[in-house]
Design a protein around this motif. Structure first.
Motif, PDB file in Angstrom:
ATOM      1  N   TRP A  61       0.782  -1.226   0.000  1.00 47.57           N
ATOM      2  CA  TRP A  61       0.000   0.000   0.000  1.00 47.57           C
ATOM      3  C   TRP A  61       0.817   1.281   0.000  1.00 47.57           C
ATOM      4  O   TRP A  61       0.234   2.371  -0.093  1.00 47.57           O
ATOM      5  CB  TRP A  61      -0.949   0.008   1.199  1.00 47.57           C
ATOM      6  CG  TRP A  61      -2.037  -1.000   1.073  1.00 47.57           C
ATOM      7  CD1 TRP A  61      -2.103  -2.226   1.669  1.00 47.57           C
ATOM      8  CD2 TRP A  61      -3.214  -0.887   0.264  1.00 47.57           C
ATOM      9  NE1 TRP A  61      -3.242  -2.887   1.297  1.00 47.57           N
ATOM     10  CE2 TRP A  61      -3.951  -2.088   0.436  1.00 47.57           C
ATOM     11  CE3 TRP A  61      -3.718   0.099  -0.573  1.00 47.57           C
ATOM     12  CZ2 TRP A  61      -5.158  -2.308  -0.206  1.00 47.57           C
ATOM     13  CZ3 TRP A  61      -4.929  -0.133  -1.214  1.00 47.57           C
ATOM     14  CH2 TRP A  61      -5.624  -1.313  -1.027  1.00 47.57           C
ATOM     15  N   THR A  62       2.123   1.206   0.119  1.00 47.57           N
ATOM     16  CA  THR A  62       2.924   2.433   0.130  1.00 47.57           C
ATOM     17  C   THR A  62       2.794   3.189  -1.186  1.00 47.57           C
ATOM     18  O   THR A  62       2.640   4.418  -1.206  1.00 47.57           O
ATOM     19  CB  THR A  62       4.397   2.101   0.419  1.00 47.57           C
ATOM     20  OG1 THR A  62       4.507   1.504   1.712  1.00 47.57           O
ATOM     21  CG2 THR A  62       5.244   3.365   0.384  1.00 47.57           C
ATOM     22  N   GLY A  63       2.861   2.480  -2.308  1.00 46.92           N
ATOM     23  CA  GLY A  63       2.744   3.143  -3.601  1.00 46.92           C
ATOM     24  C   GLY A  63       1.395   3.804  -3.809  1.00 46.92           C
ATOM     25  O   GLY A  63       1.311   4.895  -4.400  1.00 46.92           O
ATOM     26  N   TYR A  64       0.338   3.175  -3.329  1.00 48.76           N
ATOM     27  CA  TYR A  64      -1.007   3.755  -3.455  1.00 48.76           C
ATOM     28  C   TYR A  64      -1.094   5.082  -2.722  1.00 48.76           C
ATOM     29  O   TYR A  64      -1.568   6.089  -3.269  1.00 48.76           O
ATOM     30  CB  TYR A  64      -2.024   2.752  -2.905  1.00 48.76           C
ATOM     31  CG  TYR A  64      -3.448   3.235  -2.902  1.00 48.76           C
ATOM     32  CD1 TYR A  64      -4.235   3.129  -4.046  1.00 48.76           C
ATOM     33  CD2 TYR A  64      -4.018   3.778  -1.757  1.00 48.76           C
ATOM     34  CE1 TYR A  64      -5.559   3.554  -4.042  1.00 48.76           C
ATOM     35  CE2 TYR A  64      -5.328   4.215  -1.752  1.00 48.76           C
ATOM     36  CZ  TYR A  64      -6.093   4.105  -2.895  1.00 48.76           C
ATOM     37  OH  TYR A  64      -7.394   4.534  -2.883  1.00 48.76           O
ATOM     38  N   ASN A  65      -0.616   5.126  -1.481  1.00 45.81           N
ATOM     39  CA  ASN A  65      -0.639   6.366  -0.718  1.00 45.81           C
ATOM     40  C   ASN A  65       0.316   7.397  -1.303  1.00 45.81           C
ATOM     41  O   ASN A  65       0.069   8.606  -1.208  1.00 45.81           O
ATOM     42  CB  ASN A  65      -0.282   6.087   0.744  1.00 45.81           C
ATOM     43  CG  ASN A  65      -1.362   5.300   1.461  1.00 45.81           C
ATOM     44  OD1 ASN A  65      -2.546   5.474   1.209  1.00 45.81           O
ATOM     45  ND2 ASN A  65      -0.964   4.408   2.346  1.00 45.81           N
ATOM     46  N   THR A  66       1.402   6.928  -1.910  1.00 51.11           N
ATOM     47  CA  THR A  66       2.347   7.849  -2.533  1.00 51.11           C
ATOM     48  C   THR A  66       1.685   8.645  -3.647  1.00 51.11           C
ATOM     49  O   THR A  66       1.862   9.869  -3.758  1.00 51.11           O
ATOM     50  CB  THR A  66       3.563   7.080  -3.085  1.00 51.11           C
ATOM     51  OG1 THR A  66       4.249   6.439  -2.007  1.00 51.11           O
ATOM     52  CG2 THR A  66       4.519   8.011  -3.803  1.00 51.11           C
ATOM     53  N   LEU A  67       0.906   7.980  -4.471  1.00 50.95           N
ATOM     54  CA  LEU A  67       0.252   8.664  -5.591  1.00 50.95           C
ATOM     55  C   LEU A  67      -0.800   9.661  -5.107  1.00 50.95           C
ATOM     56  O   LEU A  67      -0.981  10.724  -5.716  1.00 50.95           O
ATOM     57  CB  LEU A  67      -0.373   7.641  -6.531  1.00 50.95           C
ATOM     58  CG  LEU A  67       0.610   6.738  -7.279  1.00 50.95           C
ATOM     59  CD1 LEU A  67      -0.136   5.813  -8.238  1.00 50.95           C
ATOM     60  CD2 LEU A  67       1.645   7.554  -8.039  1.00 50.95           C
ATOM     61  N   ILE A  68      -1.495   9.341  -4.020  1.00 49.33           N
ATOM     62  CA  ILE A  68      -2.468  10.295  -3.480  1.00 49.33           C
ATOM     63  C   ILE A  68      -1.756  11.534  -2.949  1.00 49.33           C
ATOM     64  O   ILE A  68      -2.168  12.677  -3.220  1.00 49.33           O
ATOM     65  CB  ILE A  68      -3.309   9.636  -2.374  1.00 49.33           C
ATOM     66  CG1 ILE A  68      -4.146   8.491  -2.945  1.00 49.33           C
ATOM     67  CG2 ILE A  68      -4.218  10.668  -1.718  1.00 49.33           C
ATOM     68  CD1 ILE A  68      -4.984   7.779  -1.919  1.00 49.33           C
ATOM     69  N   LEU A  69      -0.666  11.345  -2.214  1.00 52.05           N
ATOM     70  CA  LEU A  69       0.083  12.483  -1.707  1.00 52.05           C
ATOM     71  C   LEU A  69       0.725  13.265  -2.845  1.00 52.05           C
ATOM     72  O   LEU A  69       0.821  14.498  -2.781  1.00 52.05           O
ATOM     73  CB  LEU A  69       1.150  11.993  -0.728  1.00 52.05           C
ATOM     74  CG  LEU A  69       0.632  11.395   0.580  1.00 52.05           C
ATOM     75  CD1 LEU A  69       1.783  10.841   1.412  1.00 52.05           C
ATOM     76  CD2 LEU A  69      -0.139  12.423   1.387  1.00 52.05           C
ATOM     77  N   LEU A  70       1.167  12.572  -3.883  1.00 48.38           N
ATOM     78  CA  LEU A  70       1.748  13.254  -5.039  1.00 48.38           C
ATOM     79  C   LEU A  70       0.713  14.147  -5.712  1.00 48.38           C
ATOM     80  O   LEU A  70       1.030  15.277  -6.131  1.00 48.38           O
ATOM     81  CB  LEU A  70       2.297  12.226  -6.017  1.00 48.38           C
ATOM     82  CG  LEU A  70       2.883  12.771  -7.323  1.00 48.38           C
ATOM     83  CD1 LEU A  70       4.064  13.691  -7.043  1.00 48.38           C
ATOM     84  CD2 LEU A  70       3.296  11.635  -8.241  1.00 48.38           C
ATOM     85  N   ALA A  71      -0.519  13.651  -5.837  1.00 48.05           N
ATOM     86  CA  ALA A  71      -1.579  14.477  -6.416  1.00 48.05           C
ATOM     87  C   ALA A  71      -1.821  15.721  -5.571  1.00 48.05           C
ATOM     88  O   ALA A  71      -2.061  16.815  -6.105  1.00 48.05           O
ATOM     89  CB  ALA A  71      -2.861  13.660  -6.550  1.00 48.05           C
TER      90      ALA A  71
END
Length: 322
Positions: A194-204
């Motif tokens: 799940w780290t990558g999933y949260n990374t993309l949300i924070l990146l947005a």
């Protein structure tokens, strides 16, 4: 002899006798279309939610008030199932396990996601699209495959992690035999997935921050580190809180990873070392058919915990927006 004559213009055709009725019907149809068509467009969602969301919730609430046997027998007992939760040591054990795995997974996961999102947001980074796609790959991998691979990595005798620990003189660890070791193993699976999933949300969220703020800070001589603390984090606070609540909801419902890590054992180890609330709910509500009412009470206890955390998140978001 020439005769000059003027031709009269043709008279307009008389409207049909039902023209006023047609206009009224057209006007009424347009009003109905503007007023009710939006509801028709969103109706499929509410129908699906009612059938597969709202009705099961209400049915579960009704079951939790009964001594319910899935065979068909049930007796109304009021809130006895809920009062029994307070003296149920297995419930409290599952609650501690759930929060323990949640703490070991969410905190490192969000810190790593924040670091990776800030790294992917750098203007000098090349091949951004490739890295953004690659970091999301673990999330689309089957959770069963993830659990099987990590189960092999955390084997006691031939696991990779025990082999690496042996290189530095640490004895072999039976990862499934103790609470802290099993929590760490399961949290590692959750973090990897799940780290990558949260990374993309924070990146947005980072990309929504106006670039003018960074340009003004750079002109004033602010370093990239200070820009991160003074601009990125304050502006990212609502998105970060959103990610926290998503991780909390997922952590409270953790089921598949510990179940597969236990090789299908619903009790989560020999002594319930890593049985989560969702696993305990499944044990009482589905695995043991005679205690379905008690399992429904456990399900609603999980729901109330999630609602409580969601209310906290709502308060934090309102404060962050001020």
């Amino acid at each position: 002899m020439s005769v000059s004559a003027t031709t009269a213009p043709p008279s307009p055709a008389a409207p049909p006798p039902d023209a006023p009725a047609r206009r009224r019907r057209g006007y009424l149809f347009n009003r109905l279309d503007l007023k009710y068509s939006p509801y028709l467009y969103i109706a499929p969602f509410f129908l699906i939610f009612g059938a597969f969301g709202l009705y099961p919730m209400l049915r579960t609430a009704w079951m939790s008030l009964h001594d319910w046997d899935m065979v068909g027998e049930h007796t109304f007992i009021g809130f006895d199932n809920y009062t029994a939760l307070f003296s149920d040591e297995y419930f409290w054990n599952a609650l501690v396990n759930t929060f323990g795995i949640f703490a070991l997974s969410t905190i490192p996961q969000l810190l790593m996601a924040l670091f990776l999102a800030n790294l992917l947001n750098q203007t000098l980074l090349r091949a951004k699209t490739f890295f953004r796609m690659a970091i999301f790959v673990p999330n689309v991998v089957s959770v069963a495959a993830v659990a099987i691979v990590f189960g092999m990595l955390f084997q006691r005798d031939f696991g990779l992690f025990n082999w690496l620990l042996g290189l530095v003189g640490v004895d072999q660890i039976d990862w499934r035999a103790q609470e802290w070791s099993s929590w760490t193993a399961i949290a590692t699976m959750v973090n990897w997935r799940w780290t990558g999933y949260n990374t993309l949300i924070l990146l947005a969220g980072m990309q929504a921050i106006p670039k003018d703020l960074y340009e003004a800070a750079a002109i004033d001589g602010a370093s990239p580190w200070r820009q991160f603390w003074q601009i990125t984090l304050p502006m990212l606070k609502p998105t970060f809180i959103f990610v926290v609540i998503l991780s909390t909801i997922g952590g409270m419902q953790l089921f598949t990873e510990p179940l597969l890590f236990a090789n299908g054992s619903i009790i989560g180890g020999n002594q319930r070392e890593f049985q989560t609330l969702a696993m305990y709910m499944y044990e009482k509500g589905i695995y043991n058919l005679s205690t379905a009412g008690y399992g429904a009470a456990v399900a609603w206890a999980i729901f109330m915990i999630i609602v409580f955390v969601s209310l906290i998140n709502f308060v934090l978001v309102r404060r962050a927006a001020k």
